[in-house]
Design a protein around this motif. Structure first.
Motif, PDB file in Angstrom:
ATOM      1  N   UNK A   1       0.853  -1.197   0.000  1.00 42.57           N
ATOM      2  CA  UNK A   1       0.000   0.000   0.000  1.00 42.57           C
ATOM      3  C   UNK A   1       0.887   1.246   0.000  1.00 42.57           C
ATOM      4  N   UNK A   2       0.564   2.232  -0.866  1.00 42.29           N
ATOM      5  CA  UNK A   2       1.389   3.433  -0.982  1.00 42.29           C
ATOM      6  C   UNK A   2       1.210   4.348   0.224  1.00 42.29           C
ATOM      7  N   UNK A   3      -0.032   4.526   0.689  1.00 36.02           N
ATOM      8  CA  UNK A   3      -0.325   5.383   1.837  1.00 36.02           C
ATOM      9  C   UNK A   3      -0.734   4.527   3.028  1.00 36.02           C
ATOM     10  N   UNK A   4      -0.422   5.024   4.228  1.00 34.72           N
ATOM     11  CA  UNK A   4      -0.923   4.362   5.434  1.00 34.72           C
ATOM     12  C   UNK A   4      -2.445   4.320   5.353  1.00 34.72           C
ATOM     13  N   UNK A   5      -3.026   3.236   5.838  1.00 34.49           N
ATOM     14  CA  UNK A   5      -4.460   3.001   5.662  1.00 34.49           C
ATOM     15  C   UNK A   5      -5.317   4.144   6.198  1.00 34.49           C
ATOM     16  N   UNK A   6      -5.035   4.592   7.417  1.00 39.25           N
ATOM     17  CA  UNK A   6      -5.876   5.636   8.002  1.00 39.25           C
ATOM     18  C   UNK A   6      -5.693   6.970   7.284  1.00 39.25           C
ATOM     19  N   UNK A   7      -4.481   7.245   6.829  1.00 41.40           N
ATOM     20  CA  UNK A   7      -4.253   8.485   6.093  1.00 41.40           C
ATOM     21  C   UNK A   7      -5.033   8.465   4.781  1.00 41.40           C
ATOM     22  N   UNK A   8      -4.958   7.357   4.049  1.00 43.93           N
ATOM     23  CA  UNK A   8      -5.685   7.246   2.773  1.00 43.93           C
ATOM     24  C   UNK A   8      -7.185   7.414   2.993  1.00 43.93           C
ATOM     25  N   UNK A   9      -7.704   6.778   4.039  1.00 45.82           N
ATOM     26  CA  UNK A   9      -9.142   6.871   4.335  1.00 45.82           C
ATOM     27  C   UNK A   9      -9.529   8.303   4.684  1.00 45.82           C
ATOM     28  N   UNK A  10      -8.735   8.970   5.478  1.00 43.63           N
ATOM     29  CA  UNK A  10      -9.034  10.346   5.911  1.00 43.63           C
ATOM     30  C   UNK A  10      -9.044  11.299   4.713  1.00 43.63           C
ATOM     31  N   UNK A  11      -8.008  11.236   3.871  1.00 37.28           N
ATOM     32  CA  UNK A  11      -7.930  12.141   2.731  1.00 37.28           C
ATOM     33  C   UNK A  11      -9.081  11.910   1.756  1.00 37.28           C
ATOM     34  N   UNK A  85       8.766   3.402  20.651  1.00 37.27           N
ATOM     35  CA  UNK A  85       7.854   2.285  20.927  1.00 37.27           C
ATOM     36  C   UNK A  85       6.420   2.784  21.083  1.00 37.27           C
ATOM     37  N   UNK A  86       6.239   3.895  21.787  1.00 35.45           N
ATOM     38  CA  UNK A  86       4.895   4.450  21.948  1.00 35.45           C
ATOM     39  C   UNK A  86       4.315   4.876  20.599  1.00 35.45           C
ATOM     40  N   UNK A  87       5.160   5.504  19.752  1.00 34.05           N
ATOM     41  CA  UNK A  87       4.700   5.954  18.439  1.00 34.05           C
ATOM     42  C   UNK A  87       4.307   4.774  17.564  1.00 34.05           C
ATOM     43  N   UNK A  88       5.076   3.691  17.641  1.00 32.49           N
ATOM     44  CA  UNK A  88       4.773   2.508  16.832  1.00 32.49           C
ATOM     45  C   UNK A  88       3.429   1.906  17.222  1.00 32.49           C
ATOM     46  N   UNK A  89       3.136   1.891  18.513  1.00 27.48           N
ATOM     47  CA  UNK A  89       1.838   1.358  18.976  1.00 27.48           C
ATOM     48  C   UNK A  89       0.687   2.243  18.507  1.00 27.48           C
ATOM     49  N   UNK A  90       0.872   3.561  18.608  1.00 25.63           N
ATOM     50  CA  UNK A  90      -0.198   4.493  18.264  1.00 25.63           C
ATOM     51  C   UNK A  90      -0.457   4.529  16.758  1.00 25.63           C
ATOM     52  N   UNK A  91       0.613   4.486  15.981  1.00 24.24           N
ATOM     53  CA  UNK A  91       0.502   4.556  14.517  1.00 24.24           C
ATOM     54  C   UNK A  91       0.869   3.191  13.929  1.00 24.24           C
ATOM     55  N   UNK A  92       0.072   2.205  14.269  1.00 20.35           N
ATOM     56  CA  UNK A  92       0.398   0.820  13.925  1.00 20.35           C
ATOM     57  C   UNK A  92       0.336   0.543  12.431  1.00 20.35           C
ATOM     58  N   UNK A  93      -0.366   1.386  11.671  1.00 21.46           N
ATOM     59  CA  UNK A  93      -0.441   1.172  10.227  1.00 21.46           C
ATOM     60  C   UNK A  93       0.657   1.928   9.475  1.00 21.46           C
ATOM     61  N   UNK A  94       1.567   2.573  10.207  1.00 18.23           N
ATOM     62  CA  UNK A  94       2.667   3.326   9.593  1.00 18.23           C
ATOM     63  C   UNK A  94       3.988   2.578   9.788  1.00 18.23           C
ATOM     64  N   UNK A  95       4.907   2.773   8.855  1.00 19.53           N
ATOM     65  CA  UNK A  95       6.260   2.256   9.041  1.00 19.53           C
ATOM     66  C   UNK A  95       6.915   3.034  10.178  1.00 19.53           C
ATOM     67  N   UNK A  96       7.724   2.369  11.020  1.00 21.25           N
ATOM     68  CA  UNK A  96       8.370   3.075  12.143  1.00 21.25           C
ATOM     69  C   UNK A  96       9.179   4.275  11.655  1.00 21.25           C
ATOM     70  N   UNK A  97       8.928   5.429  12.283  1.00 21.17           N
ATOM     71  CA  UNK A  97       9.656   6.641  11.927  1.00 21.17           C
ATOM     72  C   UNK A  97       9.042   7.422  10.785  1.00 21.17           C
ATOM     73  N   UNK A  98       7.904   6.939  10.247  1.00 18.13           N
ATOM     74  CA  UNK A  98       7.266   7.599   9.102  1.00 18.13           C
ATOM     75  C   UNK A  98       5.841   8.023   9.448  1.00 18.13           C
ATOM     76  N   UNK A  99       5.702   8.830  10.495  1.00 20.60           N
ATOM     77  CA  UNK A  99       4.369   9.280  10.913  1.00 20.60           C
ATOM     78  C   UNK A  99       3.969  10.505  10.091  1.00 20.60           C
ATOM     79  N   UNK A 100       2.863  10.461   9.353  1.00 25.62           N
ATOM     80  CA  UNK A 100       2.412  11.624   8.578  1.00 25.62           C
ATOM     81  C   UNK A 100       1.937  12.744   9.505  1.00 25.62           C
TER      82      UNK A 100
END
Length: 456
Positions: A1-11, A85-100
């Motif tokens: 998937x090109x975009x994180x799932x929640x980001x794609x849905x939101x946009x 670790x906290x960010x990874x749990x919160x943004x589970x559909x994102x690659x680590x370190x790539x929070x939009x």
């Protein structure tokens, strides 16, 4: 998937127009930005913060550094960076370190820097390691609808932070790698004289008269409206015995002589002109506060006068970093000095030494010069609000003096402070501070003239 799932849905749900930019797989956001071939200034990023009330996303340009002190002042919250670790749990559909930087897609409240809101075009991570999102300013504002807008960053180039050494390691490295300026001979002789309980005004005057420039400055000081002496002053000894007193003359002479160890530019927010103005006001105010709080006035004066010598040492040893810091101070008038130092000194090739800040470095120098312990503590800890420990009262006096001067546009200390709390810790009322500032106002023109003469 090109975009994180929640980001794609939101946009999609918000009908926000954007364009995907495919890139080679990157192992970090920094690498993704480089791989894009686009200017760093076009990118925005998310800095994730947390406190007891929950998580907050701060959105700012990629090439800026978040000013945590400014964020605290803006929100009234003591927010700290979220762990990986906290960010990874919160943004589970994102690659680590790539929070939009679109917190609404995950239901996270957003703070946005004012510079982002006015942008014409932005690029940011899509939440994956192989895709970026580009959108125009209107679409960006729609994506950030509901965010709180404010000044959140330090203007200037930034990069990832690095771990600082301990203060003792910094002291050891400074002394090993650099030739720290010794205390000038005249300053050393004045310091030794002040440590002698049998020293006389005549001995002090004779020492000062070795230096014609210092003699003229002491005479000008004694004749100023600061003291309103009605008679004629014809010698340094008369200045000591009739007007200024032994301690005051010794302390101002010590400051004048000590500054001769440094080669620092005169101009700029941190240049020698403003250094002297800040130091003299802080010294006068610290002394006045000490008188009302029942502490040693002479020692308080010396603490205020010498507390910023770490800046001079940085300027003397590291002129390139000092010039950059000086420039950033000019264009970030509301940023804390601590944040600016993290921006400049924390990313230079000498960061492991300088990241501790000018206060700690000044304390190291003062200890090397064997100055009184309260002076060492006031220099070393004046950037640390909430300090509790040895000679706390002198640290707090300098902090309170800086806080009051900040309201007058004097000095470089724009760290967060709590004036009522600082005053209370010294046993002072706010009405005492009003009277103190009235005294400062009465002598301001004379302090300005003296500062100008000392800087020249």
């Amino acid at each position: 998937m090109a975009l994180a799932e929640r980001l794609a849905h939101f946009l999609s749900r918000k009908s926000i127009v954007y364009r995907q930019i495919e890139i080679e797989v990157a192992d970090s956001l920094d690498a993704a930005v480089l791989a894009s071939g686009r200017p760093q200034h076009d990118f925005v990023r998310a800095s994730m913060l947390i406190d007891i009330s929950g998580v907050v996303m701060a959105v700012h340009r990629f090439d800026s550094t978040l000013d945590l002190d400014a964020v605290q002042q803006f929100t009234g919250r003591r927010l700290q960076p979220l762990t990986a670790r906290q960010a990874t749990r919160l943004f589970s559909d994102c690659a680590p370190g790539f929070v939009p930087p679109v917190g609404a897609a995950w239901g996270v409240p957003v703070l946005v820097d004012e510079d982002v809101v006015s942008t014409e075009r932005v690029i940011f991570t899509a939440g994956t390691d192989h895709c970026l999102v580009e959108m125009d300013g209107r679409s960006c504002r729609l994506a950030l609808a509901g965010a709180r807008e404010g000044r959140l960053v330090i203007n200037g180039q930034g990069a990832g932070g690095r771990e600082a050494l301990t203060l003792q390691e910094v002291a050891d490295k400074l002394q090993k790698l650099y030739r720290l300026p010794p205390m000038p001979a005249l300053a050393l002789r004045i310091l030794r004289l002040t440590g002698n309980p049998e020293a006389s005004a005549k001995e002090l005057s004779e020492l000062i008269e070795f230096d014609p420039s210092m003699t003229a400055q002491i005479m000008r000081y004694a004749r100023s409206a600061l003291f309103n002496y009605p008679g004629q002053i014809n010698s340094v000894q008369e200045a000591v015995t009739r007007v200024l007193g032994f301690d005051r003359v010794a302390h101002i002479a010590l400051g004048i002589a000590s500054v001769q160890a440094f080669d620092v530019p005169r101009k700029g927010a941190l240049g020698m002109d403003n250094f002297w103005r800040h130091s003299l006001y802080c010294a006068f105010l610290s002394q006045t506060l000490a008188a009302r709080a029942g502490h040693d006035k002479g020692l308080a004066y010396l603490c205020g006068l010498l507390h910023n010598f770490g800046l001079l040492l940085i300027g003397h040893l590291f002129p390139a970093e000092f010039d950059e810091l000086n420039a950033l101070r000019e264009i970030n008038p509301e940023a804390s000095m601590h944040s600016l130092e993290q921006e400049v000194l924390g990313h230079s090739d000498r960061q492991e030494i300088l990241v501790v800040g000018h206060g700690a470095i000044g304390g190291i120098l003062h200890r090397l010069w064997q100055l009184p312990e309260p002076v060492i503590k006031a220099a070393g800890m004046h950037q640390h609000m909430g300090y509790h420990g040895e000679h706390e009262e002198y640290v707090v006096m300098v902090q309170l003096a800086n806080a009051l001067l900040k309201e007058q546009g004097i000095g470089d200390e724009f760290n967060l402070d709590n004036i009522p709390e600082l005053a209370e810790s010294l046993g002072l009322e706010l009405s005492d501070l009003e009277l103190v500032m009235q005294e400062v106002e009465q002598v301001a023109s004379d302090l300005d003239v003296l500062a100008s003469s000392l800087a020249s």
